[in-house]
Design a protein around this motif. Structure first.
Motif, PDB file in Angstrom:
ATOM      1  N   LEU A  46      63.835  27.724   1.420  1.00 29.23           N
ATOM      2  CA  LEU A  46      63.434  27.473   0.038  1.00 29.23           C
ATOM      3  C   LEU A  46      63.949  28.576  -0.887  1.00 29.23           C
ATOM      4  CD1 LEU A  46      61.834  25.673  -1.918  1.00 29.23           C
ATOM      5  CD2 LEU A  46      59.820  27.097  -1.431  1.00 29.23           C
ATOM      6  N   VAL A  47      63.844  29.822  -0.456  1.00 31.69           N
ATOM      7  CA  VAL A  47      64.338  30.935  -1.270  1.00 31.69           C
ATOM      8  C   VAL A  47      65.849  30.817  -1.458  1.00 31.69           C
ATOM      9  CG1 VAL A  47      64.675  33.443  -1.329  1.00 31.69           C
ATOM     10  CG2 VAL A  47      62.459  32.494  -0.671  1.00 31.69           C
ATOM     11  N   ARG A  48      66.557  30.409  -0.398  1.00 34.01           N
ATOM     12  CA  ARG A  48      68.011  30.232  -0.520  1.00 34.01           C
ATOM     13  C   ARG A  48      68.340  29.198  -1.587  1.00 34.01           C
ATOM     14  NH1 ARG A  48      71.917  26.885   0.919  1.00 34.01           N
ATOM     15  NH2 ARG A  48      70.497  25.454   1.991  1.00 34.01           N
ATOM     16  N   ARG A  49      67.560  28.124  -1.651  1.00 31.78           N
ATOM     17  CA  ARG A  49      67.852  27.059  -2.592  1.00 31.78           C
ATOM     18  C   ARG A  49      67.459  27.426  -4.031  1.00 31.78           C
ATOM     19  NH1 ARG A  49      65.977  21.587   0.728  1.00 31.78           N
ATOM     20  NH2 ARG A  49      67.644  21.658   2.279  1.00 31.78           N
ATOM     21  N   ILE A  50      66.385  28.184  -4.169  1.00 32.08           N
ATOM     22  CA  ILE A  50      65.911  28.521  -5.512  1.00 32.08           C
ATOM     23  C   ILE A  50      66.667  29.700  -6.103  1.00 32.08           C
ATOM     24  CG2 ILE A  50      63.935  29.396  -6.822  1.00 32.08           C
ATOM     25  CD1 ILE A  50      62.116  27.790  -5.017  1.00 32.08           C
ATOM     26  N   ASP A  51      66.927  30.715  -5.288  1.00 33.15           N
ATOM     27  CA  ASP A  51      67.542  31.947  -5.795  1.00 33.15           C
ATOM     28  C   ASP A  51      68.547  32.449  -4.768  1.00 33.15           C
ATOM     29  OD1 ASP A  51      68.163  34.401  -6.937  1.00 33.15           O
ATOM     30  OD2 ASP A  51      66.122  34.745  -7.647  1.00 33.15           O
ATOM     31  N   ASP A  52      69.722  31.848  -4.787  1.00 32.55           N
ATOM     32  CA  ASP A  52      70.739  32.175  -3.777  1.00 32.55           C
ATOM     33  C   ASP A  52      71.180  33.644  -3.820  1.00 32.55           C
ATOM     34  OD1 ASP A  52      72.662  31.212  -1.669  1.00 32.55           O
ATOM     35  OD2 ASP A  52      74.088  31.947  -3.171  1.00 32.55           O
ATOM     36  N   PRO A  53      71.291  34.281  -5.003  1.00 29.58           N
ATOM     37  CA  PRO A  53      71.674  35.700  -4.999  1.00 29.58           C
ATOM     38  C   PRO A  53      70.729  36.581  -4.195  1.00 29.58           C
ATOM     39  CG  PRO A  53      71.973  34.786  -7.187  1.00 29.58           C
ATOM     40  CD  PRO A  53      71.281  33.733  -6.375  1.00 29.58           C
ATOM     41  N   VAL A  54      69.425  36.352  -4.310  1.00 28.13           N
ATOM     42  CA  VAL A  54      68.465  37.126  -3.521  1.00 28.13           C
ATOM     43  C   VAL A  54      68.637  36.828  -2.042  1.00 28.13           C
ATOM     44  CG1 VAL A  54      66.020  37.389  -2.962  1.00 28.13           C
ATOM     45  CG2 VAL A  54      66.747  37.401  -5.331  1.00 28.13           C
ATOM     46  N   SER A  55      68.743  35.548  -1.713  1.00 27.08           N
ATOM     47  CA  SER A  55      68.895  35.141  -0.320  1.00 27.08           C
ATOM     48  C   SER A  55      70.160  35.740   0.293  1.00 27.08           C
ATOM     49  CB  SER A  55      68.929  33.615  -0.231  1.00 27.08           C
ATOM     50  OG  SER A  55      69.169  33.184   1.093  1.00 27.08           O
ATOM     51  N   SER A  56      71.246  35.671  -0.433  1.00 32.58           N
ATOM     52  CA  SER A  56      72.524  36.195   0.076  1.00 32.58           C
ATOM     53  C   SER A  56      72.471  37.700   0.260  1.00 32.58           C
ATOM     54  CB  SER A  56      73.660  35.824  -0.887  1.00 32.58           C
ATOM     55  OG  SER A  56      73.809  34.428  -0.984  1.00 32.58           O
ATOM     56  N   HIS A  57      71.836  38.384  -0.695  1.00 31.74           N
ATOM     57  CA  HIS A  57      71.746  39.847  -0.591  1.00 31.74           C
ATOM     58  C   HIS A  57      70.911  40.257   0.620  1.00 31.74           C
ATOM     59  CE1 HIS A  57      71.535  44.033  -1.813  1.00 31.74           C
ATOM     60  NE2 HIS A  57      70.217  43.980  -1.666  1.00 31.74           N
ATOM     61  N   MET A  58      69.791  39.590   0.838  1.00 34.97           N
ATOM     62  CA  MET A  58      68.957  39.928   1.988  1.00 34.97           C
ATOM     63  C   MET A  58      69.693  39.652   3.300  1.00 34.97           C
ATOM     64  SD  MET A  58      65.321  38.465   0.489  1.00 34.97           S
ATOM     65  CE  MET A  58      64.345  38.862   1.922  1.00 34.97           C
ATOM     66  N   GLU A  59      70.473  38.576   3.326  1.00 33.14           N
ATOM     67  CA  GLU A  59      71.249  38.254   4.525  1.00 33.14           C
ATOM     68  C   GLU A  59      72.346  39.291   4.755  1.00 33.14           C
ATOM     69  OE1 GLU A  59      73.746  34.469   6.421  1.00 33.14           O
ATOM     70  OE2 GLU A  59      72.513  34.215   4.616  1.00 33.14           O
ATOM     71  N   GLU A  60      73.010  39.706   3.685  1.00 31.79           N
ATOM     72  CA  GLU A  60      74.050  40.730   3.803  1.00 31.79           C
ATOM     73  C   GLU A  60      73.493  42.049   4.333  1.00 31.79           C
ATOM     74  OE1 GLU A  60      75.605  40.951  -0.107  1.00 31.79           O
ATOM     75  OE2 GLU A  60      76.635  38.999  -0.009  1.00 31.79           O
ATOM     76  N   GLN A  61      72.251  42.358   3.942  1.00 35.01           N
ATOM     77  CA  GLN A  61      71.621  43.607   4.386  1.00 35.01           C
ATOM     78  C   GLN A  61      71.012  43.484   5.781  1.00 35.01           C
ATOM     79  OE1 GLN A  61      71.755  46.547   2.792  1.00 35.01           O
ATOM     80  NE2 GLN A  61      73.085  45.507   1.303  1.00 35.01           N
ATOM     81  N   GLY A  62      71.042  42.285   6.345  1.00 34.90           N
ATOM     82  CA  GLY A  62      70.520  42.091   7.701  1.00 34.90           C
ATOM     83  C   GLY A  62      69.008  42.013   7.777  1.00 34.90           C
ATOM     84  N   LEU A  63      68.366  41.686   6.662  1.00 35.15           N
ATOM     85  CA  LEU A  63      66.904  41.601   6.644  1.00 35.15           C
ATOM     86  C   LEU A  63      66.466  40.193   7.031  1.00 35.15           C
ATOM     87  CD1 LEU A  63      64.184  43.003   5.931  1.00 35.15           C
ATOM     88  CD2 LEU A  63      64.434  42.028   3.646  1.00 35.15           C
ATOM     89  N   GLU A  64      65.654  40.079   8.060  1.00 37.77           N
ATOM     90  CA  GLU A  64      65.110  38.800   8.494  1.00 37.77           C
ATOM     91  C   GLU A  64      63.768  38.547   7.822  1.00 37.77           C
ATOM     92  OE1 GLU A  64      66.467  36.478  10.278  1.00 37.77           O
ATOM     93  OE2 GLU A  64      68.301  37.600  10.738  1.00 37.77           O
ATOM     94  N   PHE A  65      63.512  37.311   7.442  1.00 40.60           N
ATOM     95  CA  PHE A  65      62.263  36.972   6.774  1.00 40.60           C
ATOM     96  C   PHE A  65      61.054  37.242   7.675  1.00 40.60           C
ATOM     97  CE2 PHE A  65      64.805  35.421   3.498  1.00 40.60           C
ATOM     98  CZ  PHE A  65      64.045  34.925   2.447  1.00 40.60           C
ATOM     99  N   LEU A  66      61.230  37.107   8.973  1.00 41.22           N
ATOM    100  CA  LEU A  66      60.125  37.377   9.893  1.00 41.22           C
ATOM    101  C   LEU A  66      59.632  38.813   9.780  1.00 41.22           C
ATOM    102  CD1 LEU A  66      61.053  35.513  13.204  1.00 41.22           C
ATOM    103  CD2 LEU A  66      58.974  35.218  11.871  1.00 41.22           C
ATOM    104  N   GLN A  67      60.498  39.708   9.345  1.00 44.45           N
ATOM    105  CA  GLN A  67      60.132  41.118   9.292  1.00 44.45           C
ATOM    106  C   GLN A  67      59.070  41.410   8.233  1.00 44.45           C
ATOM    107  OE1 GLN A  67      64.547  42.236   9.286  1.00 44.45           O
ATOM    108  NE2 GLN A  67      63.664  44.001  10.315  1.00 44.45           N
ATOM    109  N   PHE A  68      58.964  40.550   7.234  1.00 42.09           N
ATOM    110  CA  PHE A  68      57.941  40.790   6.219  1.00 42.09           C
ATOM    111  C   PHE A  68      57.038  39.574   5.993  1.00 42.09           C
ATOM    112  CE2 PHE A  68      61.660  39.142   4.020  1.00 42.09           C
ATOM    113  CZ  PHE A  68      61.137  38.204   3.144  1.00 42.09           C
ATOM    114  N   ALA A  69      57.577  38.362   6.122  1.00 45.17           N
ATOM    115  CA  ALA A  69      56.802  37.162   5.789  1.00 45.17           C
ATOM    116  C   ALA A  69      55.840  36.754   6.888  1.00 45.17           C
ATOM    117  CB  ALA A  69      57.747  36.000   5.467  1.00 45.17           C
TER     118      ALA A  69
END
Length: 454
Positions: A333-356
């Motif tokens: 859902l985050v990827r679809r709503i705000d792709d820049p945030v999603s892409s940046h987190m993916e580039e930094q290697g941050l997994e959603f499981l780590q915080f969500a």
């Protein structure tokens, strides 16, 4: 192309007309709230998430406290006079049974100067409007409570003194038939006492090794529960938490006790204690309560916790697959709503499981100030069986509150930021923004998830 544009315009007009025709719907309530806060900005999108004009100054607003008094200010825009509101509200308060007239009157602290009233009316208006209080009164005073209407009203916030009654009804713990309610509650409370004597008030010699270890883990976790609120550090409070959690775990062997469930008891404990204690929660003490009152509160917490988790069973079974599934949905859902945030987190290697994962496990109790939790849970409980899916939209809205900041952080900074979010000074204003965005995104995308894929 012109025909397509005309069709789109016609659809937009029809949608607008349909919304205007349902003034009491929660969609219109939410839409008006968002329009007032966002000054007509388009949704969804990054502009909605990151830009705000004329941001109000919250520094002069004190945080609300938990009180039994009728603390909602009469700042509604209806044409009813304050005298008429007070008379009608007083005529219905007896039905809630737990508060006397003195504790239900508007306290002297709520008689503010006009400027202070304007400040207070700038947030949480839907929950404090006098007309809404009368609507709650009307729904709750009937022999049969219209549960769908109660859900619609509760989604935008429940008045403090009505919350214990409303939560019991929303969770299906108390029957909607008022004639049966007292008898059912009495029977369920006695049933809880039987569980305590059968499972808790026994020597360790009669427990299995797994049960002993589980009780020890609960005893370790109780002092860690909501550490920033001194009330939960009282020994008697921790003992009540221990009894509720252990009994629930024994009665639900498929999951047993899972760390995080201790947090889920706390909103129920605060709400049901509010029927017996008054003033700020930091001044509360259970020492003055009778054993019957304490057991009634514990029983209500136990049964309401059970009802809540019945709809999320796979969130707390082995490997917690329900939470993992929702974390994946949140990422998409985050990827679809705000792709820049999603892409940046993916580039930094941050997994959603780590915080969500913690967000879903504790339902944001550790992420927002505790004085906002009961308001947040009004919306949770109003969602009923649909809550797990709606959590994805709430948490997406919560995360994207910091859209611009997140894109400037590297991996280590992202981890630290998301583990210590700057919500300490949040008021109802920020929480209502999160819920409003979540509702509108859910309305737009839940029935057509492919809409954002393009």
């Amino acid at each position: 192309m012109k025909n397509d544009d005309d069709n789109n315009n016609n659809k937009a007009e029809r949608s607008k007309d349909a919304a205007v025709g349902i003034p009491d719907s929660r969609f219109n309530q939410t839409l008006r709230n968002v329009q007032g806060l966002l000054k007509g900005r388009n949704i969804p999108g990054k502009i909605l998430l990151s830009q705000r004009v004329s941001s109000p100054d919250y520094s002069s607003l004190s945080s609300p406290t938990y009180t039994r008094s009728f603390s909602y200010s009469e700042t509604g825009t209806s044409g009813l006079t304050s005298e008429r509101i007070e008379k009608q509200a007083q005529s219905s308060r007896k039905s809630f049974g737990s508060l006397n007239d003195n504790k239900l009157k508007v306290s002297a602290s709520n008689v503010q100067s006009p400027s202070e009233e304007v400040q207070k009316s700038s947030f949480g208006a839907r929950a404090t409007d006098s007309a809404r209080i009368l609507k709650f009164t009307k729904v709750l005073s009937g022999t049969m409570v219209a549960l769908e209407k109660l859900r619609e009203l509760s989604w935008s916030g429940v008045p403090d003194y009505m919350r214990p009654t409303v939560w019991r009804l929303l969770l299906g713990y108390a029957p909607t038939n008022s004639d049966r309610r007292e008898g059912v509650l009495r029977r369920k409370r006695l049933e809880y006492l039987d569980y305590i004597s059968q499972y808790y008030d026994i020597p360790d010699a009669e427990r299995s090794d797994d049960e002993i270890n589980m009780l020890r883990q609960i005893a370790v976790d109780c002092p860690r529960t909501v550490p920033e609120v001194s009330f939960f550090q009282q020994e008697q409070v921790q003992k009540s938490l221990e009894r509720i959690l252990y009994t629930w775990a024994i009665r639900h062997p498929a999951s047993g006790y899972v760390q995080g469930i201790n947090d889920l008891v706390t909103p129920f404990l605060v709400v049901f204690l509010s029927e017996y204690l008054e003033g700020a929660i930091d001044n509360w003490s259970m020492s003055g309560l009778s054993s019957d009152q304490i057991s009634n509160v514990e029983a209500d917490c136990y049964w309401c916790l059970s009802k809540l988790l019945d709809g999320m069973q796979d969130h707390y079974t082995f490997a917690q697959p329900g939470i993992q599934r929702l974390v994946f949905k949140l990422k998409e859902l985050v990827r679809r709503i705000d792709d820049p945030v999603s892409s940046h987190m993916e580039e930094q290697g941050l997994e959603f499981l780590q915080f969500a994962f913690r967000w879903f496990n504790c339902l944001l109790i550790r992420e927002v100030p505790f004085h906002l939790v009961t308001r947040l849970w009004d919306t949770y409980l109003a969602e009923g069986d649909a809550l797990p899916d709606f959590l994805v939209y709430i948490f997406a809205s919560f995360l994207l509150t910091w859209s611009e900041q997140l894109q400037r952080l590297d991996f280590q900074e992202l981890v630290m930021f998301l583990q210590h979010l700057p919500t300490k000074n949040w008021t109802h204003q920020e929480l209502e923004m999160v819920l409003s965005r979540a509702f509108m995104w859910h309305s737009m995308f839940n029935s057509c998830p492919s809409h954002l894929a393009n």
